[in-house]
Design a protein around this motif. Structure first.
Motif, PDB file in Angstrom:
ATOM      1  N   LEU A 535       0.826  -1.205   0.000  1.00  0.00           N
ATOM      2  CA  LEU A 535       0.000   0.000   0.000  1.00  0.00           C
ATOM      3  C   LEU A 535       0.861   1.256   0.000  1.00  0.00           C
ATOM      4  CD1 LEU A 535      -2.766  -1.045   2.549  1.00  0.00           C
ATOM      5  CD2 LEU A 535      -2.990  -0.842   0.078  1.00  0.00           C
ATOM      6  N   THR A 536       1.941   1.223   0.752  1.00  0.00           N
ATOM      7  CA  THR A 536       2.794   2.409   0.863  1.00  0.00           C
ATOM      8  C   THR A 536       3.466   2.726  -0.467  1.00  0.00           C
ATOM      9  OG1 THR A 536       3.217   1.890   3.175  1.00  0.00           O
ATOM     10  CG2 THR A 536       4.710   3.440   2.122  1.00  0.00           C
ATOM     11  N   GLN A 537       3.973   1.695  -1.128  1.00  0.00           N
ATOM     12  CA  GLN A 537       4.749   1.929  -2.344  1.00  0.00           C
ATOM     13  C   GLN A 537       3.871   2.145  -3.580  1.00  0.00           C
ATOM     14  OE1 GLN A 537       7.349  -1.415  -2.684  1.00  0.00           O
ATOM     15  NE2 GLN A 537       8.292  -1.086  -0.660  1.00  0.00           N
ATOM     16  N   LEU A 538       2.767   1.409  -3.632  1.00  0.00           N
ATOM     17  CA  LEU A 538       1.989   1.395  -4.871  1.00  0.00           C
ATOM     18  C   LEU A 538       0.671   2.151  -4.760  1.00  0.00           C
ATOM     19  CD1 LEU A 538       2.572  -2.334  -5.789  1.00  0.00           C
ATOM     20  CD2 LEU A 538       3.899  -0.333  -6.453  1.00  0.00           C
ATOM     21  N   ARG A 556     -12.092  11.135   5.564  1.00  0.00           N
ATOM     22  CA  ARG A 556     -13.189  10.230   5.901  1.00  0.00           C
ATOM     23  C   ARG A 556     -13.917   9.704   4.663  1.00  0.00           C
ATOM     24  NH1 ARG A 556     -17.162  13.212   9.513  1.00  0.00           N
ATOM     25  NH2 ARG A 556     -16.915  14.740   7.859  1.00  0.00           N
ATOM     26  N   SER A 557     -13.522  10.186   3.497  1.00  0.00           N
ATOM     27  CA  SER A 557     -14.245   9.764   2.301  1.00  0.00           C
ATOM     28  C   SER A 557     -13.996   8.304   1.959  1.00  0.00           C
ATOM     29  CB  SER A 557     -13.840  10.625   1.104  1.00  0.00           C
ATOM     30  OG  SER A 557     -14.200  11.963   1.316  1.00  0.00           O
ATOM     31  N   LEU A 558     -12.836   7.790   2.352  1.00  0.00           N
ATOM     32  CA  LEU A 558     -12.484   6.437   1.978  1.00  0.00           C
ATOM     33  C   LEU A 558     -11.832   5.751   3.174  1.00  0.00           C
ATOM     34  CD1 LEU A 558     -11.115   5.404  -1.416  1.00  0.00           C
ATOM     35  CD2 LEU A 558     -10.097   4.445   0.629  1.00  0.00           C
ATOM     36  N   LEU A 559     -12.259   4.545   3.470  1.00  0.00           N
ATOM     37  CA  LEU A 559     -11.759   3.794   4.622  1.00  0.00           C
ATOM     38  C   LEU A 559     -11.345   2.396   4.180  1.00  0.00           C
ATOM     39  CD1 LEU A 559     -14.640   4.661   7.105  1.00  0.00           C
ATOM     40  CD2 LEU A 559     -12.414   5.770   7.025  1.00  0.00           C
ATOM     41  N   LEU A 560     -10.494   1.736   5.015  1.00  0.00           N
ATOM     42  CA  LEU A 560     -10.165   0.336   4.827  1.00  0.00           C
ATOM     43  C   LEU A 560     -10.768  -0.463   5.973  1.00  0.00           C
ATOM     44  CD1 LEU A 560      -6.430   0.239   3.704  1.00  0.00           C
ATOM     45  CD2 LEU A 560      -8.466  -0.104   2.312  1.00  0.00           C
ATOM     46  N   LEU A 576     -10.228   1.272   9.320  1.00  0.00           N
ATOM     47  CA  LEU A 576      -8.961   1.990   9.327  1.00  0.00           C
ATOM     48  C   LEU A 576      -9.011   3.157   8.345  1.00  0.00           C
ATOM     49  CD1 LEU A 576      -6.736  -1.185   9.193  1.00  0.00           C
ATOM     50  CD2 LEU A 576      -7.268   0.171  11.217  1.00  0.00           C
ATOM     51  N   PRO A 577      -8.861   4.376   8.803  1.00  0.00           N
ATOM     52  CA  PRO A 577      -8.836   5.516   7.879  1.00  0.00           C
ATOM     53  C   PRO A 577      -7.536   5.546   7.083  1.00  0.00           C
ATOM     54  CG  PRO A 577      -8.380   6.242  10.106  1.00  0.00           C
ATOM     55  CD  PRO A 577      -8.713   4.793  10.202  1.00  0.00           C
ATOM     56  N   VAL A 578      -7.614   6.076   5.891  1.00  0.00           N
ATOM     57  CA  VAL A 578      -6.438   6.279   5.042  1.00  0.00           C
ATOM     58  C   VAL A 578      -6.511   7.683   4.459  1.00  0.00           C
ATOM     59  CG1 VAL A 578      -6.128   3.849   4.435  1.00  0.00           C
ATOM     60  CG2 VAL A 578      -7.639   5.296   3.065  1.00  0.00           C
ATOM     61  N   LEU A 626      -4.902   5.952  -2.711  1.00  0.00           N
ATOM     62  CA  LEU A 626      -4.763   5.762  -1.277  1.00  0.00           C
ATOM     63  C   LEU A 626      -3.337   6.055  -0.831  1.00  0.00           C
ATOM     64  CD1 LEU A 626      -7.368   4.030  -1.884  1.00  0.00           C
ATOM     65  CD2 LEU A 626      -6.658   2.583   0.008  1.00  0.00           C
ATOM     66  N   ILE A 627      -3.219   6.709   0.307  1.00  0.00           N
ATOM     67  CA  ILE A 627      -1.914   6.958   0.936  1.00  0.00           C
ATOM     68  C   ILE A 627      -2.043   6.589   2.411  1.00  0.00           C
ATOM     69  CG2 ILE A 627      -0.135   8.661   1.459  1.00  0.00           C
ATOM     70  CD1 ILE A 627      -1.172  10.271  -0.915  1.00  0.00           C
TER      71      ILE A 627
END
Length: 767
Positions: A535-538, A556-560, A576-578, A626-627
């Motif tokens: 996730l971090t790299q790509l 808050r628009s996108l969560l895992l 988990l928020p991202v 995602l970041i």
């Protein structure tokens, strides 16, 4: 369509309520004009209904949407498929001629209107000079105008079709006998001055979104036909005494010697306050008896002598002393010129001349009767015969009097709003001695039914709101443009892909045997550190069908949602928020991959995102990435466990696929909105749009004090306060299936799912 319909017809038999599909001719039968005309009406109605169902009340194709009301040079700059030279020519026309009408097609209630060239407003084919207005005029203050399209059907005989440069519809080989007539579509671009001096975008948005608002803005005086009603009957009950159609029964009500098609037409309307006086004329031949005028021989204050092309003295289709006529020409028909009725004082059958005089106390005869049309060629006027002078009636007087026409035929006008040109057709038959008129039951009796005008039907569509002042001209386009692919396009996810090819290296089949596929409930079994690195790299790039507002995106628009299997075999879930960032998708490649998106499994060849760029300083974005936030390393689920499933959750806030519903000016009562109360005037504005607020409706305040969400049943509206006005937007679903009701807070902690308000992308392990 209900056009002028002035021909020498037997009757009009088309009745939409009978739902006839076609007309079937039979061998050896009499052929009637009514059968042929009904077949055409059936087919025409089907075609127009189909176009109306697909396009709506009005609209045009995005690629060829015509009738743009062009008032500024900026509009010309935005025109497509034109060279710089062509645009320069149009700009010169705009400066010299005034407003322009755009090239292309437009549908009004299923009726196709075609404009083949860019033309000045004052030189349109059927120009109606209701306003002489151009952008060069200097105004003391800003004035708003409504530009709209008026469409109707005109009846054309060989007389109106006269053109020295083209072959006419009359077959000259028949020695003067005419045959079939024609129906012509007339479109007219009109302007109406508005009393409302609000911002044209505010008015234009309401006109564009609410057709009833447009008709109210147009006003009853500009809508044709009127809603006044007429009844027709004959004087006595029918008692037939013979089956011979050539012998009239002794007690016959209709006492004429021939079958006729009576036409009753409103000639003029006089309105004073709530009172209305109507004058009408009638004809036994549907006002089809006309005579082409060759020359205006002499003219005085009270008489006029005309030379006609032909005059059949003594024939039922000729003229006699005492007949009533009107002079008709194109400008007279198209420009709402006041109508005048003349009386035949003298007939000269040798010279084909008639001398006419006006009724007593009428205005003087207009010396401009032989007018020139907009393009400069002289019109060919004609003389139309009526069987009566003007007859006055006051429908609002409550008396509902029956008025005798001739041979036992009677009519009755009832209270209503009448327009000049409203007409009714009344077939009368010697075989029955009665009129053919719809009836209703009144106890044991049948009485004539009240009928609205049979025509002339007009159809209307808004084109633009124009603002004109001493400094500038502005135009707000009110046309509806229909996509060639789909009429309404809701936003949805079209791609959700790990970025770059390295994603295919992350795979852990565990105990799976050869040839087996991953089951949907065993999605991931990947070590947390491996996934974190991935996730971090790509990052995950999510692409949308349409761009979304950047200012609607936040953490808050996108969560895992991560799930792990506990030692006891249970499942624990973590929300988990991202972080996300707007990006632009630059490249896609076909790859083999397997995702589970929404309720659909996408496998085999898939359009994988392989290149993105940051979307800086843009209002809209077509994708996000995602970041990972810095605090991910503190989450226990990613330090000690493997996990079995990962869900990407799109919060309802993320969609913001909005459509402007209305703009409410000068509403400062935001305190009530902050307290969860819908102000009464705000509720009234929604009611005007046909939106009734349920008592179960919810009003949520965003963190931003100038934005709210209104949840009304399954519909959601976003309300913003901007420039001392409220903008109300309709929100569509991301996946096109439902509207998220939204919540003021985001759920958190173990076991939180929020499935009732989120859209889930389940990401399966790649094969």
């Amino acid at each position: 369509m209900q056009g002028e319909f002035r021909g020498d017809f037997t009757r009009n038999t088309y009745d939409k309520s009978k739902q006839f599909l076609r007309v079937l001719m039979q061998q050896g039968r009499v052929q009637l004009d009514a059968d042929w005309n009904e077949q055409v009406s059936i087919l025409l109605d089907r075609i127009q209904t189909l176009a109306k169902d697909i396009i709506g009340l009005h609209g045009g194709s995005e690629d060829n949407c015509g009738f743009e009301f062009i008032a500024t040079e900026e509009q010309i700059d935005n025109l497509k498929n034109l060279s710089d030279g062509e645009k320069a020519t149009l700009k010169e026309q705009l400066r010299s001629e005034g407003f322009l009408i755009g090239k292309g097609n437009y549908y009004v209630e299923g009726i196709l209107c075609e404009n083949n060239n860019y033309i000045p407003f004052a030189k349109q084919p059927n120009f109606t000079p209701n306003l002489s207005l151009g952008p060069r005029e200097i105004k003391e203050k800003a004035i708003n105008y409504l530009a709209y399209l008026d469409v109707w059907e005109r009846h054309i005989t060989h007389v109106e079709d006269y053109d020295e440069l083209k072959a006419g519809i009359r077959e000259v080989a028949l020695g003067g006998v005419d045959t079939a007539t024609r129906s012509k579509l007339v479109w007219q671009v009109m302007l109406k001055k508005l009393d409302d001096d609000n911002n044209i975008k505010i008015i234009g948005n309401q006109v564009k979104r609410n057709y009833n608002f447009f008709r109210n803005l147009l006003g009853q005086d500009h809508l044709k036909p009127g809603n006044g009603v007429l009844r027709a009957r004959t004087t006595k009950l029918l008692t037939p005494s013979s089956k011979d159609s050539c012998i009239m029964p002794f007690h016959s009500k209709y006492r004429g010697a021939e079958n006729q098609l009576y036409r009753v037409e409103v000639f003029d309307v006089y309105r004073t306050g709530n009172n209305c006086k109507v004058t009408f004329v009638w004809s036994r031949d549907n006002s089809s008896v006309v005579f082409p005028i060759v020359a205006f021989s002499s003219l005085t204050d009270s008489t006029i002598t005309l030379t006609l092309e032909y005059l059949k003295c003594g024939d039922r289709f000729s003229l006699s002393l005492g007949d009533w006529v009107e002079i008709v020409y194109d400008n007279y028909v198209l420009h709402d010129v006041p109508r005048k009725l003349f009386k035949v004082d003298k007939v000269d059958p040798i010279e084909n001349q008639v001398t006419l005089s006006l009724e007593v106390n009428s205005e003087k005869i207009d010396s401009r009767l032989h007018c020139w049309n907009a393009v400069g060629s002289e019109q060919r006027p004609l003389l139309r015969r009526w069987d009566s002078r003007e007859i006055s009636v006051e429908p609002q007087n409550g008396k509902d009097e029956w008025i005798a026409l001739k041979d036992g035929v009677e009519v009755q006008f009832s209270e209503g709003f009448y327009q000049v040109g409203d007409y009714w057709l009344i077939p009368v038959r010697t075989a029955t001695g009665d009129v053919e008129w719809p009836k209703i039951k009144d106890g044991d009796k049948l009485i004539p039914d009240a009928q609205k005008p049979h025509g002339v039907a007009h159809y209307y569509a808004p084109l633009a709101i124009i603002s004109v002042d001493s400094n500038q001209v502005e135009a707000y386009d009110c046309r509806q443009k229909v996509s060639n692919q789909t009429k309404f396009e809701l936003n949805r996810v079209i791609n959700a892909s790990w970025h770059h090819d390295q994603v295919f290296e992350v795979s852990n089949l565990g105990e799976q045997g050869e040839g087996e596929t991953t089951a949907p409930d065993q999605i991931f079994d990947v070590k947390s550190q491996d996934l974190k690195n991935l996730l971090t790299q790509l990052g995950l790039v999510i692409e949308f069908q349409k761009a979304v507002r950047v200012d609607s995106l936040h953490q808050r628009s996108l969560l895992l949602s991560a799930q792990k299997i506990t030692p006891t075999g249970g499942i624990e879930s973590y929300l988990l928020p991202v972080n996300i960032e707007p990006v632009e998708v630059k490249k896609r490649e076909i790859k083999s991959i397997r995702w589970f998106i929404g309720n659909d499994i996408v496998s085999n060849e898939f359009n994988l995102i392989t290149e993105v760029e940051r979307a800086n300083n843009q209002d809209f974005t077509n994708a996000v990435r995602l970041i990972l936030p810095q605090d991910w390393s503190t989450k226990e689920v990613f330090t000690k466990h493997t996990f079995s499933q990962l869900k990407v959750i799109l919060h309802g806030e993320f969609i913001l696929n909005e459509e402007i519903l209305l703009i409410i000016p000068n509403l400062n009562d935001t305190k009530k909105l902050n307290d969860g109360i819908i102000p009464e005037n705000f509720r009234q504005h929604l009611m005007e749009q046909g939106i009734s607020i349920s008592h179960k409706a919810l009003l949520f305040k965003e963190k931003d004090n100038l934005r709210w969400r209104l949840i009304n049943g399954e519909k959601m509206y976003v309300i913003r306060q901007e420039n001392n006005q409220l903008t109300v937007n309709t929100v569509h679903a991301l996946d096109g299936n439902h509207i998220w009701p939204g919540v003021p807070e985001i759920p958190s902690g173990n076991g939180s799912s929020g499935d009732n308000w989120i859209s889930i992308i389940n990401i399966l392990q790649p094969q």
